[in-house]
Design a protein around this motif. Structure first.
Motif, PDB file in Angstrom:
ATOM      1  N   THR A  92       0.698 -10.444   2.456  1.00 50.52           N
ATOM      2  CA  THR A  92      -0.752 -10.227   2.401  1.00 50.52           C
ATOM      3  C   THR A  92      -1.306 -10.868   1.142  1.00 50.52           C
ATOM      4  N   SER A 127      -4.623 -11.340  -1.123  1.00 46.30           N
ATOM      5  CA  SER A 127      -5.928 -10.702  -1.355  1.00 46.30           C
ATOM      6  C   SER A 127      -6.790 -11.538  -2.301  1.00 46.30           C
ATOM      7  N   THR A 129      -9.183 -10.524   2.629  1.00 46.35           N
ATOM      8  CA  THR A 129      -7.723 -10.409   2.605  1.00 46.35           C
ATOM      9  C   THR A 129      -7.178 -11.020   3.885  1.00 46.35           C
TER      10      THR A 129
END
Length: 511
Positions: free
Chosen positions: A328, A330, A335
């Motif tokens: 992930t 961000s 995101t």
């Protein structure tokens, strides 16, 4: 006059439809709004030249273009064709009755040639979901987009083809791909085959176990022992990708523009980045996040050659993706998550010189130098590697043999049989598909040992000074060895073989 045309923006591995509203009114000026980047702002120069060279023009009036949703940042030159068609329709130079039924994307050259774009497959998937009648895009991307069923895909080479399609009803050639036929056509022809490898039977066995259980593996040995050759052949014994895996993998490669004229990927990816790679290039990121090498290796193999030469910070950022099988990224306003379920194959020399405790070696390293060299790799990263195996050089007698080794096709049959067992075993679990993904709960349930095996494992851990982190890994690998033999319960032979594959956990390894 107001006209709406449709394009698309890619975020992560998914697309979002962009509505391009073009209004031509009294006055003078060209106003482009809706958070376009510099490449889009410059498009008016490309559009003006492309239209003029094909007998059309940007009208000398006030043109206002809004790219909605206006709070979403748009980037790249792929909106040139969308904007150009919108301007022609809004100014009445072409008919616009059917324009809203099609999604239009492409970069324009000054002569009107349509250049390829990135992310054609996720855009096509989204267009099909939203009920568009067709997708007009560059010819080089047409095969990739045509993977999507129930969507008419038209590949074009010049803006004049698009103008004539809307204005006078000229026919565009539809690109049709039989997805299943494309997928199954290339499955059984691996580029690299294990039959080319001379000797190294024990290492081939390790690679088979790694492939059968999805285990990460590290190969340790001197230069020229065959580490890279073995690693390159690992994808050839992995089970073929399912249609779902192939689509998922193709989407990621489409986002970075690596699928031109290729269609659906059917071979598992093999990525081998150089050791000078940055952490952003490995895991993904950037101002406008792009997938990194670990995502490009999704459903395939990531090979890190000379592991200690990689910067420690680069290796450490892999720890979380190795565990979660996704990464992930961000940023302040958004995101994105990229999948990263890959097999890690690493290789390294046992010491800086490449040789250790070898009296015939041209250069040797002291134990202190070797420990410092191995210390570049952190314990938590090694903790995520199930199999550690030493690779020794192949003797001349083996190298000069005419007999070919076992082929990848034969090894793959055994691997697939073991994977089928695991699929049935974990069918009730969403996030576990093969042995390497087992957590503590599954290990307790599926890796039950008899008293003799427990005693063997206890003695091995005490005598060989195996670390605590080795315990679960040994059980997972033993489970895979049992699956390859189609045996329901783990026995002492499986445990003893798995123990051999924890070289780096032993105190005083190689001395």
């Amino acid at each position: 006059m107001l006209t709406k045309v449709f394009g698309s923006a890619v975020f992560g591995v998914d697309a979002q439809t962009i509505t391009v509203e073009v209004n031509v009114d009294q006055g003078i000026g060209y106003h482009l709004v809706g958070l376009p980047d510099n490449a889009i702002k410059e498009s008016n120069y490309r559009i003006a030249a492309a239209l003029k060279n094909n007998g059309y023009k940007i009208p000398g009036k006030k043109i206002t273009i809004n790219m909605a949703p206006a709070d979403l940042r748009k980037e790249g030159s792929a909106y040139d064709l969308t904007l150009a068609v919108g301007i022609l329709a809004a100014s009445g130079q072409i008919k616009s009755e059917d324009i809203g039924q099609y999604l239009i994307m492409g970069e324009l050259s000054l002569d009107g040639t349509v250049q390829p774009i990135k992310g054609a497959l996720p855009i096509a998937i989204e267009a099909q979901k939203e009920g568009f009648k067709g997708f007009i895009l560059p010819k080089e991307n047409a095969k990739e987009a045509a993977i999507v069923n129930n969507l008419k895909v038209y590949g074009v080479e010049n803006i004049k083809e698009v103008i004539d399609f809307f204005d006078i009803g000229a026919q565009l050639e539809e690109t049709i791909v039989d997805t299943r036929a494309e997928f199954f056509k290339q499955l059984d022809f691996p580029e690299f085959d294990f039959s080319d490898v001379k000797g190294q039977e024990s290492i081939k066995r390790c690679m088979e176990i790694a492939a059968a259980g999805g285990h990460n593996i590290i190969l340790i040995g001197p230069p020229g022992a065959g580490k890279t050759m073995l690693a390159k052949r690992l994808p050839s014994i992995l089970p073929p990708m399912t249609l779902h895996e192939a689509l998922e993998t193709t989407k990621i490669h489409s986002v970075v523009g690596k699928i031109k004229n290729m269609g659906l990927m059917s071979q598992r990816p093999f990525r081998s980045p150089h050791h000078t790679i940055s952490d952003v290039a490995l895991v993904g990121g950037g101002t406008y996040p792009q997938p990194g090498e670990i995502s490009l290796a999704h459903n395939g193999v990531l090979f890190l050659d000379e592991l200690p030469e990689f910067k420690r910070s680069v290796l450490e950022v892999m720890r979380q993706p190795l565990e979660d099988r996704e990464v992930t990224i961000s940023r302040a306003k958004f995101t994105v998550t990229y999948p990263s379920s890959f097999m890690l194959v690493a290789s390294m020399n046992p010491s800086p010189s490449g040789y250790f405790n070898d009296p015939d070696a041209p250069v040797t390293s002291s134990p202190a130098e070797m420990q410092r060299y191995l210390g570049k790799i952190s314990g938590p990263l090694l903790d995520r590697i199930d199999i550690h195996i030493e690779v020794t050089p192949v003797p001349f007698e083996k190298l000069s043999e005419d007999r070919k080794g076992e082929s990848s096709v034969e090894i793959r049959k055994r691997v697939m049989a073991a994977r089928d067992l695991q699929t049935r075993r974990f069918k009730e679990l969403d996030n576990v598909h093969y042995n390497a993904q087992m957590g503590s709960k599954q290990i307790r349930e599926f890796c039950i040992l008899d008293d003799a095996s427990k005693e063997l494992l206890k003695n091995a851990m005490e005598r060989l000074n195996l670390s605590a982190r080795a315990y679960d890994r040994i059980l997972k690998v033993a489970r895979t060895i049992a699956d390859l033999e189609n045996v329901a319960h783990i026995n002492g032979n499986h445990i003893s073989e798995a123990i051999q594959y924890r070289s780096l956990d032993r105190e005083g390894w190689l001395g």
